[in-house]
Motif scaffolding. Structure first.
Motif, mmCIF file in Angstrom:
data_model
loop_
_atom_site.group_PDB
_atom_site.id
_atom_site.type_symbol
_atom_site.label_atom_id
_atom_site.label_comp_id
_atom_site.label_asym_id
_atom_site.label_seq_id
_atom_site.Cartn_x
_atom_site.Cartn_y
_atom_site.Cartn_z
ATOM 1 N N LEU A 61 0.859 -1.177 0.000
ATOM 2 C CA LEU A 61 0.000 0.000 0.000
ATOM 3 C C LEU A 61 0.896 1.227 0.000
ATOM 4 C CD1 LEU A 61 -2.739 -0.920 2.634
ATOM 5 C CD2 LEU A 61 -2.979 -0.842 0.157
ATOM 6 N N VAL A 62 0.658 2.114 -0.943
ATOM 7 C CA VAL A 62 1.420 3.352 -1.012
ATOM 8 C C VAL A 62 0.473 4.473 -0.638
ATOM 9 C CG1 VAL A 62 2.790 4.881 -2.463
ATOM 10 C CG2 VAL A 62 2.899 2.404 -2.817
ATOM 11 N N ASP A 63 0.788 5.140 0.452
ATOM 12 C CA ASP A 63 -0.043 6.225 0.946
ATOM 13 C C ASP A 63 0.333 7.520 0.231
ATOM 14 O OD1 ASP A 63 -2.029 7.288 2.508
ATOM 15 O OD2 ASP A 63 -0.770 7.574 4.263
ATOM 16 N N GLU A 64 -0.573 8.472 0.266
ATOM 17 C CA GLU A 64 -0.287 9.764 -0.354
ATOM 18 C C GLU A 64 0.950 10.399 0.275
ATOM 19 O OE1 GLU A 64 -3.188 10.283 2.983
ATOM 20 O OE2 GLU A 64 -3.281 9.097 1.172
ATOM 21 N N LYS A 65 1.574 11.283 -0.472
ATOM 22 C CA LYS A 65 2.790 11.927 0.025
ATOM 23 C C LYS A 65 2.486 12.821 1.220
ATOM 24 C CE LYS A 65 5.533 11.925 -4.158
ATOM 25 N NZ LYS A 65 6.317 12.709 -5.091
ATOM 26 N N ASP A 66 3.403 12.811 2.167
ATOM 27 C CA ASP A 66 3.315 13.698 3.321
ATOM 28 C C ASP A 66 3.601 15.109 2.836
ATOM 29 O OD1 ASP A 66 4.739 15.225 5.634
ATOM 30 O OD2 ASP A 66 3.611 13.616 6.608
ATOM 31 N N GLU A 67 2.726 16.041 3.158
ATOM 32 C CA GLU A 67 2.875 17.415 2.674
ATOM 33 C C GLU A 67 4.149 18.084 3.171
ATOM 34 O OE1 GLU A 67 -0.667 19.634 3.459
ATOM 35 O OE2 GLU A 67 -1.942 18.154 2.460
ATOM 36 N N GLU A 68 4.553 17.776 4.399
ATOM 37 C CA GLU A 68 5.734 18.426 4.966
ATOM 38 C C GLU A 68 7.039 17.835 4.438
ATOM 39 O OE1 GLU A 68 5.609 18.650 9.227
ATOM 40 O OE2 GLU A 68 3.510 19.248 9.221
ATOM 41 N N MET A 119 -4.316 -2.244 15.811
ATOM 42 C CA MET A 119 -5.039 -0.998 15.601
ATOM 43 C C MET A 119 -5.477 -0.938 14.145
ATOM 44 S SD MET A 119 -2.031 1.937 15.351
ATOM 45 C CE MET A 119 -1.514 1.705 17.024
ATOM 46 N N PRO A 120 -6.477 -0.102 13.852
ATOM 47 C CA PRO A 120 -6.865 0.096 12.456
ATOM 48 C C PRO A 120 -5.725 0.763 11.675
ATOM 49 C CG PRO A 120 -8.558 0.945 13.947
ATOM 50 C CD PRO A 120 -7.355 0.606 14.784
ATOM 51 N N PHE A 121 -5.687 0.496 10.383
ATOM 52 C CA PHE A 121 -4.659 1.055 9.514
ATOM 53 C C PHE A 121 -4.638 2.583 9.576
ATOM 54 C CE2 PHE A 121 -3.359 2.127 5.006
ATOM 55 C CZ PHE A 121 -2.016 1.884 5.204
ATOM 56 N N GLU A 122 -5.797 3.196 9.631
ATOM 57 C CA GLU A 122 -5.865 4.668 9.687
ATOM 58 C C GLU A 122 -5.140 5.213 10.918
ATOM 59 O OE1 GLU A 122 -6.911 6.677 7.244
ATOM 60 O OE2 GLU A 122 -7.246 4.837 6.101
ATOM 61 N N SER A 123 -5.246 4.507 12.036
ATOM 62 C CA SER A 123 -4.557 4.945 13.254
ATOM 63 C C SER A 123 -3.047 4.821 13.097
ATOM 64 C CB SER A 123 -5.015 4.121 14.456
ATOM 65 O OG SER A 123 -6.387 4.321 14.702
ATOM 66 N N ALA A 124 -2.598 3.744 12.459
ATOM 67 C CA ALA A 124 -1.159 3.568 12.238
ATOM 68 C C ALA A 124 -0.622 4.677 11.332
ATOM 69 C CB ALA A 124 -0.887 2.198 11.625
ATOM 70 N N LYS A 125 -1.363 5.001 10.271
ATOM 71 C CA LYS A 125 -0.933 6.081 9.374
ATOM 72 C C LYS A 125 -0.834 7.408 10.128
ATOM 73 C CE LYS A 125 -3.898 5.922 5.977
ATOM 74 N NZ LYS A 125 -4.559 6.003 4.659
ATOM 75 N N MET A 126 -1.797 7.666 11.006
ATOM 76 C CA MET A 126 -1.794 8.904 11.781
ATOM 77 C C MET A 126 -0.568 8.971 12.691
ATOM 78 S SD MET A 126 -2.771 10.044 15.235
ATOM 79 C CE MET A 126 -3.594 8.595 15.753
ATOM 80 N N LEU A 127 -0.222 7.856 13.334
ATOM 81 C CA LEU A 127 0.941 7.839 14.225
ATOM 82 C C LEU A 127 2.238 8.066 13.452
ATOM 83 C CD1 LEU A 127 -0.053 4.855 16.527
ATOM 84 C CD2 LEU A 127 0.002 7.281 17.151
ATOM 85 N N VAL A 128 2.332 7.500 12.264
ATOM 86 C CA VAL A 128 3.536 7.698 11.445
ATOM 87 C C VAL A 128 3.622 9.150 10.993
ATOM 88 C CG1 VAL A 128 4.664 7.074 9.272
ATOM 89 C CG2 VAL A 128 3.694 5.289 10.731
ATOM 90 N N ARG A 129 2.503 9.717 10.570
ATOM 91 C CA ARG A 129 2.502 11.129 10.136
ATOM 92 C C ARG A 129 2.938 12.060 11.271
ATOM 93 N NH1 ARG A 129 -2.747 10.159 7.440
ATOM 94 N NH2 ARG A 129 -2.215 9.685 5.296
ATOM 95 N N LYS A 130 2.544 11.727 12.503
ATOM 96 C CA LYS A 130 2.893 12.558 13.657
ATOM 97 C C LYS A 130 4.301 12.278 14.173
ATOM 98 C CE LYS A 130 -1.699 13.512 15.417
ATOM 99 N NZ LYS A 130 -2.582 13.488 16.580
ATOM 100 N N GLY A 131 4.986 11.313 13.569
ATOM 101 C CA GLY A 131 6.343 10.996 13.995
ATOM 102 C C GLY A 131 6.415 10.144 15.252
#
Length: 160
Positions: A61-68, A119-131
Motif C-alpha cells: 500500500l502506497v499512501d499519499e505523500k506527506d505534505e511536509e 489498531m486500524p490502519f488509519e490509526s497507524a498512518k496517523m501515528l507515522v505522520r505525527k512521527g
C-alpha cells in the motif's frame, strides 16, 4: 512458549490450521492449509475474529505523500483472511505492533496478549505522520478470518 489449551479458545490464542481438509473446502480455501492464526477477538456466543500470520503477499500500500516531507509511506501487506480483504468494497486493514511506553499509541491500540496489540490502519498512518511511529513498527494485514457462534470450536473438534 506453547501449550495445548484443549478446548479453550481465547483472545491471544494461536491456532494451527490443519493439513487434512475436505476436498471441496480445501480447494476453495487453501489459505487455511497449515495456517497460523492469531485470535484477536473471541465471544463464543457472537463472533470470533483472527488473522492469518503466515500468508505474505506481494502487495504494497502506497499512501499519499506527506505534505511536509514530500515522502510517501509504503506498507507491505499480508493476507489476514478472506473476510473484508482488499477485494472487498470496504476492506479492513489492521496493523499488529508491539510499541510500548507511548500514551498516544495506547489510546488507539487494542491489546491482544502480552506486548502484542492491534489498531486500524488509519490509526497507524496517523501515528507515522505525527512521527510517533515508523511504518516498520507495524505488521499490516488485509482481511481477517471470521467464525460465527460455536463455528470455530466445531472446526477444531473436526480437526479441519
Amino acid at each position: 512458549w506453547a501449550y495445548d489449551s484443549g478446548n479453550v479458545i481465547e483472545q491471544g490464542a494461536v491456532i494451527l490450521g490443519g493439513v487434512e481438509q475436505d476436498f471441496g473446502f480445501g480447494l476453495r480455501q487453501q489459505y487455511f492449509h497449515k495456517a497460523v492464526i492469531l485470535v484477536l477477538d473471541h465471544d463464543e456466543h457472537k463472533f470470533t475474529r483472527g488473522i492469518i500470520l503466515n500468508r505474505p503477499s506481494d502487495l504494497v500500500l502506497v499512501d499519499e505523500k506527506d505534505e511536509e516531507t514530500g515522502m510517501e509511506m509504503k506498507w507491505r501487506v499480508w493476507f489476514g483472511g478472506d473476510v473484508q480483504g482488499l477485494d472487498a468494497p470496504l476492506p479492513e486493514v489492521i496493523c499488529l505492533h508491539s510499541i510500548s511506553g507511548n500514551e498516544k499509541v495506547d489510546e488507539v491500540s487494542v491489546p491482544v496478549m502480552n506486548d502484542i496489540k492491534w489498531m486500524p490502519f488509519e490509526s497507524a498512518k496517523m501515528l507515522v505522520r505525527k512521527g510517533l511511529a515508523q511504518t516498520s513498527d507495524f505488521w499490516v494485514f488485509s482481511g481477517y478470518a471470521g467464525w460465527g457462534p460455536q463455528q470455530l470450536m466445531g472446526e477444531l473438534e473436526r480437526k479441519s
